[in-house]
Design a protein around this motif. Sequence first.
Motif, PDB file in Angstrom:
ATOM      1  N   SER A  25       0.741  -0.869  -0.187  1.00 37.45           N
ATOM      2  CA  SER A  25      -0.196   0.186  -0.018  1.00 37.45           C
ATOM      3  C   SER A  25       1.044   1.246   0.023  1.00 37.45           C
ATOM      4  O   SER A  25       1.897   1.193   0.698  1.00 37.45           O
ATOM      5  CB  SER A  25      -1.201  -0.057   1.359  1.00 37.45           C
ATOM      6  OG  SER A  25      -1.249   1.100   0.869  1.00 37.45           O
ATOM      7  N   SER A  26       0.423   2.166  -0.741  1.00 38.08           N
ATOM      8  CA  SER A  26       1.365   3.097  -0.625  1.00 38.08           C
ATOM      9  C   SER A  26       0.438   4.293  -1.470  1.00 38.08           C
ATOM     10  O   SER A  26      -0.861   4.264  -3.003  1.00 38.08           O
ATOM     11  CB  SER A  26       2.899   3.325  -0.999  1.00 38.08           C
ATOM     12  OG  SER A  26       2.825   3.016  -3.086  1.00 38.08           O
ATOM     13  N   SER A  38      -8.108   1.579   3.500  1.00 35.16           N
ATOM     14  CA  SER A  38      -6.758   0.606   4.060  1.00 35.16           C
ATOM     15  C   SER A  38      -7.257   0.403   5.381  1.00 35.16           C
ATOM     16  O   SER A  38      -7.044  -0.819   6.271  1.00 35.16           O
ATOM     17  CB  SER A  38      -5.383   0.731   3.023  1.00 35.16           C
ATOM     18  OG  SER A  38      -5.072   1.985   3.381  1.00 35.16           O
ATOM     19  N   ASP A  39      -7.410   1.601   6.619  1.00 36.60           N
ATOM     20  CA  ASP A  39      -6.742   1.630   7.238  1.00 36.60           C
ATOM     21  C   ASP A  39      -8.378   0.489   8.106  1.00 36.60           C
ATOM     22  O   ASP A  39      -8.691   0.472   9.474  1.00 36.60           O
ATOM     23  CB  ASP A  39      -6.697   2.670   8.482  1.00 36.60           C
ATOM     24  CG  ASP A  39      -5.351   3.168   8.408  1.00 36.60           C
ATOM     25  OD1 ASP A  39      -4.878   1.774   7.550  1.00 36.60           O
ATOM     26  OD2 ASP A  39      -5.188   4.248   8.713  1.00 36.60           O
ATOM     27  N   TRP A  91      -8.340  -2.749   9.586  1.00 33.88           N
ATOM     28  CA  TRP A  91      -7.713  -2.450  10.410  1.00 33.88           C
ATOM     29  C   TRP A  91      -8.141  -1.962  11.686  1.00 33.88           C
ATOM     30  O   TRP A  91      -8.463  -2.520  12.920  1.00 33.88           O
ATOM     31  CB  TRP A  91      -6.286  -2.221  10.945  1.00 33.88           C
ATOM     32  CG  TRP A  91      -5.362  -2.178   9.543  1.00 33.88           C
ATOM     33  CD1 TRP A  91      -5.022  -1.882   8.323  1.00 33.88           C
ATOM     34  CD2 TRP A  91      -5.810  -3.889   8.689  1.00 33.88           C
ATOM     35  NE1 TRP A  91      -4.554  -2.208   7.500  1.00 33.88           N
ATOM     36  CE2 TRP A  91      -4.928  -3.400   7.873  1.00 33.88           C
ATOM     37  CE3 TRP A  91      -5.855  -4.814   8.688  1.00 33.88           C
ATOM     38  CZ2 TRP A  91      -4.382  -4.292   6.264  1.00 33.88           C
ATOM     39  CZ3 TRP A  91      -5.470  -6.230   8.024  1.00 33.88           C
ATOM     40  CH2 TRP A  91      -4.768  -5.591   7.209  1.00 33.88           C
ATOM     41  N   LYS A 141      -4.223  -2.615  13.819  1.00 33.83           N
ATOM     42  CA  LYS A 141      -3.310  -1.280  12.753  1.00 33.83           C
ATOM     43  C   LYS A 141      -2.128  -1.152  12.359  1.00 33.83           C
ATOM     44  O   LYS A 141      -1.516  -1.523  11.795  1.00 33.83           O
ATOM     45  CB  LYS A 141      -4.021  -0.513  12.603  1.00 33.83           C
ATOM     46  CG  LYS A 141      -3.899   0.919  11.902  1.00 33.83           C
ATOM     47  CD  LYS A 141      -4.363   2.674  12.042  1.00 33.83           C
ATOM     48  CE  LYS A 141      -5.759   2.408  12.478  1.00 33.83           C
ATOM     49  NZ  LYS A 141      -6.177   3.603  12.269  1.00 33.83           N
ATOM     50  N   LYS A 142      -1.070  -0.866  14.306  1.00 33.11           N
ATOM     51  CA  LYS A 142      -0.017  -0.789  13.740  1.00 33.11           C
ATOM     52  C   LYS A 142       0.554  -1.980  13.660  1.00 33.11           C
ATOM     53  O   LYS A 142       1.605  -1.854  13.121  1.00 33.11           O
ATOM     54  CB  LYS A 142       0.693  -0.511  15.499  1.00 33.11           C
ATOM     55  CG  LYS A 142       1.846   0.287  15.851  1.00 33.11           C
ATOM     56  CD  LYS A 142       1.972   0.023  17.581  1.00 33.11           C
ATOM     57  CE  LYS A 142       3.298   0.838  17.532  1.00 33.11           C
ATOM     58  NZ  LYS A 142       3.578   0.668  19.310  1.00 33.11           N
ATOM     59  N   LYS A 191       0.526  -1.851   9.539  1.00 34.99           N
ATOM     60  CA  LYS A 191       0.919  -1.108   9.151  1.00 34.99           C
ATOM     61  C   LYS A 191       2.488  -1.142   8.543  1.00 34.99           C
ATOM     62  O   LYS A 191       2.891  -1.196   7.215  1.00 34.99           O
ATOM     63  CB  LYS A 191       0.986   0.501   9.145  1.00 34.99           C
ATOM     64  CG  LYS A 191      -0.029   0.698   8.741  1.00 34.99           C
ATOM     65  CD  LYS A 191      -0.484   2.320   9.409  1.00 34.99           C
ATOM     66  CE  LYS A 191      -1.681   2.452   9.269  1.00 34.99           C
ATOM     67  NZ  LYS A 191      -1.970   4.013   8.250  1.00 34.99           N
ATOM     68  N   THR A 192       3.575  -2.045   9.463  1.00 31.00           N
ATOM     69  CA  THR A 192       4.433  -2.420   9.437  1.00 31.00           C
ATOM     70  C   THR A 192       4.870  -3.516   7.965  1.00 31.00           C
ATOM     71  O   THR A 192       6.017  -3.606   7.341  1.00 31.00           O
ATOM     72  CB  THR A 192       4.893  -3.118  10.918  1.00 31.00           C
ATOM     73  OG1 THR A 192       4.389  -4.394  10.889  1.00 31.00           O
ATOM     74  CG2 THR A 192       5.034  -2.144  11.604  1.00 31.00           C
ATOM     75  N   ILE A 228       2.510  -3.240   5.329  1.00 30.47           N
ATOM     76  CA  ILE A 228       1.594  -3.465   4.539  1.00 30.47           C
ATOM     77  C   ILE A 228       2.377  -2.124   3.407  1.00 30.47           C
ATOM     78  O   ILE A 228       2.424  -2.007   2.711  1.00 30.47           O
ATOM     79  CB  ILE A 228       0.437  -3.171   4.027  1.00 30.47           C
ATOM     80  CG1 ILE A 228       0.414  -2.073   5.483  1.00 30.47           C
ATOM     81  CG2 ILE A 228      -0.501  -4.438   4.106  1.00 30.47           C
ATOM     82  CD1 ILE A 228      -1.343  -1.935   5.222  1.00 30.47           C
ATOM     83  N   LEU A 229       3.503  -1.257   4.376  1.00 33.86           N
ATOM     84  CA  LEU A 229       3.777  -0.358   4.456  1.00 33.86           C
ATOM     85  C   LEU A 229       5.883  -0.213   3.549  1.00 33.86           C
ATOM     86  O   LEU A 229       5.693   0.671   3.278  1.00 33.86           O
ATOM     87  CB  LEU A 229       3.671   1.362   5.022  1.00 33.86           C
ATOM     88  CG  LEU A 229       2.511   1.835   5.525  1.00 33.86           C
ATOM     89  CD1 LEU A 229       1.802   3.085   6.821  1.00 33.86           C
ATOM     90  CD2 LEU A 229       1.506   1.523   3.910  1.00 33.86           C
ATOM     91  N   TRP A 276       9.151  -4.625  11.679  1.00 29.52           N
ATOM     92  CA  TRP A 276       8.057  -5.196  11.583  1.00 29.52           C
ATOM     93  C   TRP A 276       8.089  -5.529  12.700  1.00 29.52           C
ATOM     94  O   TRP A 276       8.520  -6.624  13.679  1.00 29.52           O
ATOM     95  CB  TRP A 276       8.185  -6.732  10.425  1.00 29.52           C
ATOM     96  CG  TRP A 276       8.297  -6.324   9.028  1.00 29.52           C
ATOM     97  CD1 TRP A 276       7.018  -5.974   7.917  1.00 29.52           C
ATOM     98  CD2 TRP A 276       9.324  -6.224   8.658  1.00 29.52           C
ATOM     99  NE1 TRP A 276       7.858  -5.795   7.358  1.00 29.52           N
ATOM    100  CE2 TRP A 276       9.043  -5.725   7.010  1.00 29.52           C
ATOM    101  CE3 TRP A 276      11.063  -5.674   8.711  1.00 29.52           C
ATOM    102  CZ2 TRP A 276      10.256  -5.672   5.905  1.00 29.52           C
ATOM    103  CZ3 TRP A 276      11.877  -6.136   7.584  1.00 29.52           C
ATOM    104  CH2 TRP A 276      11.428  -5.727   6.446  1.00 29.52           C
TER     105      TRP A 276
END
Length: 172
Positions: A23-24, A78-79, A82, A96-97, A100-101, A103-104, A144
């Motif tokens: 995701s970006s 996207s959030d 989560w 979510k936290k 995010k590690t 998908i980002l 991660w």
Amino acid sequence: EDFHNLIFKAMMKDSLNSSHPVSSSVQSSEQIEEMFDALSYIKGASLILMLKHYLTKDVFRAGVEVYLHNHNYGTAQSDDLWDSMNEITNGTLDVKKMMKTWILHKGFPLVTVVRKGKTISVRQEKFVFCLEADNWTSDASYLWHIPLTYITSRCNFTHCTKAYLLDQKSGM
């Protein structure tokens, strides 16, 4: 078996410096097209399976039901998935936290496990299959949140799976 083969192909692509996050933000239609490749779909599916295994099937299903109910006939970001999972876990885990590690960041971690007597230590670092000298950038800061599940010799393999979230470079 086919899915596992696809996972390994996606991991090979994701281990290169030329990879991209799942995701970006995008600025053009060309960037949108680049986002929807096999890496995004296969890695995304693998991450959903990882989350389902870590949360347990029932908790994961409840989170998906909350997500579908909250966004019925609407749009979602996207959030939102989560956030729905966080509703179900009641603050015991910040989904979510954690996600995010995954998908980002492009790439994935290599987890090294070392056993010394009764002590187990784990360490994570970014896995790189092949350094592309002309296109290399350092990702040493990548961290991660890795859900690790394990069993001990006192277990009967069905009811005593334990979980540990590696959210630092190393842990015990």
